[in-house]
Design a protein around this motif. Structure first.
Motif, short mmCIF file in Angstrom:
data_model
loop_
_atom_site.label_atom_id
_atom_site.label_comp_id
_atom_site.label_asym_id
_atom_site.label_seq_id
_atom_site.Cartn_x
_atom_site.Cartn_y
_atom_site.Cartn_z
N LYS A 331 0.82 -1.21 0.00
CA LYS A 331 0.00 0.00 0.00
C LYS A 331 0.86 1.27 0.00
O LYS A 331 0.45 2.30 -0.52
CB LYS A 331 -0.93 -0.02 1.21
N THR A 338 -4.20 4.76 -2.60
CA THR A 338 -5.45 4.26 -2.01
C THR A 338 -6.47 5.38 -2.02
O THR A 338 -6.19 6.49 -1.55
CB THR A 338 -5.22 3.76 -0.58
N ARG A 345 -7.83 10.38 -2.61
CA ARG A 345 -6.97 9.95 -1.51
C ARG A 345 -7.42 10.69 -0.25
O ARG A 345 -8.00 11.78 -0.32
CB ARG A 345 -5.51 10.29 -1.80
N GLU A 349 -0.41 7.02 2.37
CA GLU A 349 -0.46 5.56 2.30
C GLU A 349 0.79 4.89 2.88
O GLU A 349 0.76 3.70 3.20
CB GLU A 349 -0.64 5.10 0.84
#
Length: 550
Positions: A331, A338, A345, A349
């Protein structure tokens, strides 16, 4: 009650203090959440860091915890006990057992290393690897590692090895090959089981404590459920258990130590206490952790705190798997982002997992979120530990059941991908365009991804100019559904600095002690790797020591 790091440490301390000691475990396998964890133990100024002449002090550790711990949860008496007793507990286990040994993690940073007193390493330890032959037949009763903390095929790695293998950075292939070779040439074990006998991480930590327990001839009853605590004249005098389908009363002449984990597998308790939405299926925690110890203590008027908090982790629910899989390394790797259902967003992340999910649960639009990545990322990086790099595990090999919006989706364009999983397409396209420019510039103007030394721990240094940022350009594009899961809940019983459970009036419940995830978190901000096991072991030791004194 319980058989993780906290419980086993408590048992060792109690036995060494002269108490007749019994450990009970609900599962048929011992080790609890600790056994399936990364096994890290965060204790500043521990003997292994001191031996490497680490730059640290009690004052720095205190300043750091004062800075990162939320003011409404900080308990200075417990923090002082933890900082003062922590190194001594590790010294004791090293000097008074033949088995409990750790390694310093010199380069694994605190999770907020840039704050006052923060460090870029030397505060966390991981267990020395151990060959399972030392355990004999007891090896087969040890709870397994979570597959997340293994290579495909169940091959174990240490935290240091995992940082290379999971991120697929320089040297990962040769390292993985060495680990596979070690596994294959362990002929005596291969004749008996496919399970890797080179124990690492949480398995090594629990195994080493268990061997110290066994040396002391402390019995461990598996498959034994605590049904209730028994109190007489204001003092806990024992427990009612169910063993071999029979109810028994076990008298505790000195005290009862509750170290049975949290309530992550109890859907009713999750709905009562945790932020909504919440689901047991999103948990990577122990399948047996249903809050039994907390409930039993509450019946006696025990106070609780921080019941709305967890050891948060984004998780992916792999079809057909009983536990959710943690998503952390990939991630934060360059080439992925993400986003929420708006295609936006909402956090950095690459930051630590607890802080990321703390941002995630602020808005229900963030559940589920989606890790977005492109074909280049798919080829080069593993995802959620089960999705091996595409160059070794092409898409045609992925089980059909995995291709679902609830787990994994794929499309030839961002617009099509958004449509498949229910993301706002224009929002996603705008977010990716903006992020791609940040990757070129080397600066994340929105969330400062890659600025912290923690962000860069799992990053690929060959990615320039920012090792945490790379553009998403090459189709097909992928989406991995992520949920606000956890490794365990962080709320529980309130204890004092002697690990004694307190009632709602702040008075001690005589004869009752607790540690680990059965108690309210001492370090809810999760200041560093192993910030659950560190307090569990320290207050487990204190609990056992005090209980032995009666």
């Amino acid at each position: 009650m319980g058989s993780g790091n906290g419980a086993l440490t408590a048992a060792i301390a109690a036995a060494d203090g002269g108490a007749e000691t019994l450990v009970i475990e609900k599962s048929e396998k011992f080790g609890g959440t600790s056994a399936s964890s990364g096994g890290g133990v965060w204790i500043p100024n521990n003997r292994y860091a001191v031996a490497e002449k680490a730059d640290d002090s009690l004052e720095d550790a205190r300043a750091y915890l004062d800075h990162v711990t939320p003011s409404n949860t900080i308990n200075h008496a417990l923090l002082e006990a933890y900082l003062a007793r922590g190194p001594a507990v590790i010294d004791y286990l090293h000097e008074h057992t033949d088995w409990v040994r750790y390694r310093n993690l010199a380069y694994y940073p605190d999770y907020f290393p840039d704050g006052p007193g923060g460090k870029t390493g030397n505060r966390s330890m991981e267990p020395e690897p151990l060959h399972a032959s030392a355990m004999g037949e007891d090896f087969y009763n040890l709870a397994p590692q979570h597959p997340q903390t293994q290579m495909p095929g169940g091959i174990n790695f240490t935290q240091v090895e995992g940082a290379v293998v999971l991120a697929a950075t320089r040297g990962w292939f040769s390292l993985a090959a060495k680990l596979v070779l070690k596994y294959l040439i362990d002929f005596p074990t291969r004749l008996k089981t496919l399970r890797d006998a080179r124990l690492t991480m949480g398995n090594a930590g629990v195994a080493r404590l268990f061997l110290a327990l066994r040396d002391r001839q402390i019995p461990l009853w598996r498959g034994t459920t605590m049904l209730d605590l028994v109190q007489e004249d204001g003092r806990v005098i024992g427990i009612v258990i169910e063993r071999n389908n029979q109810r028994e009363f076990v008298r505790a002449r000195k005290g009862v130590v509750l170290a049975a984990g949290g309530f992550e597998r109890n859907q009713a308790m999750r709905e009562q206490y945790l932020p909504s939405p919440t689901n047991t299926q999103w948990s990577a925690g122990n399948l047996q952790n249903t809050g039994d110890a907390i409930i039993a203590a509450q019946k006696l008027g025990a106070d609780t705190a921080q019941m709305d908090w967890g050891w948060w982790f984004t998780t992916a629910t792999v079809p057909g798997k009983p536990k959710a899989y943690l998503s952390q390394v990939e991630k934060g790797m360059a080439g992925s982002i993400t986003v929420n259902r708006k295609g936006a967003r909402f956090s950095n992340e690459s930051q630590n997992y607890v802080s990321f999910v703390a941002d995630m649960i602020k808005d229900e639009a963030n559940t589920p979120s989606y890790m977005i990545f492109d074909a280049d990322f798919r080829q080069q990086r593993p995802v959620a530990s089960v999705l091996i790099q595409g160059k070794f595990f092409p898409d045609w090999m992925i089980p059909k059941a995995w291709w679902t919006p609830e787990f994994l989706s794929k499309a030839d364009s961002l617009e099509e991908l958004a449509s498949k999983v229910g993301i706002d397409s224009s929002g996603l396209e705008n977010t990716v365009a903006g992020f791609n420019q940040y990757a070129v510039d080397g600066k994340d103007a929105d969330y400062q991804r890659g600025d912290s030394s923690y962000d860069r721990y799992y990053a690929d240094p060959e990615v320039k100019p920012n090792p945490c940022l790379a553009p998403l350009l090459k189709p097909p594009f992928y989406a991995l559904a992520l949920y606000p899961g956890e490794m365990g809940t962080a709320g529980g019983l309130v204890i004092d600095d002697n690990a004694q459970v307190l009632n709602e009036d702040g008075a001690v419940i005589a004869g009752l002690y607790a540690c680990g995830n059965t108690t309210a978190a001492l370090l809810p901000a999760y200041p560093g790797p192993g910030a659950t096991l560190g307090p569990a072991m320290v207050f487990g030791f204190i609990a056992g020591e005090r209980a032995a004194q009666g």
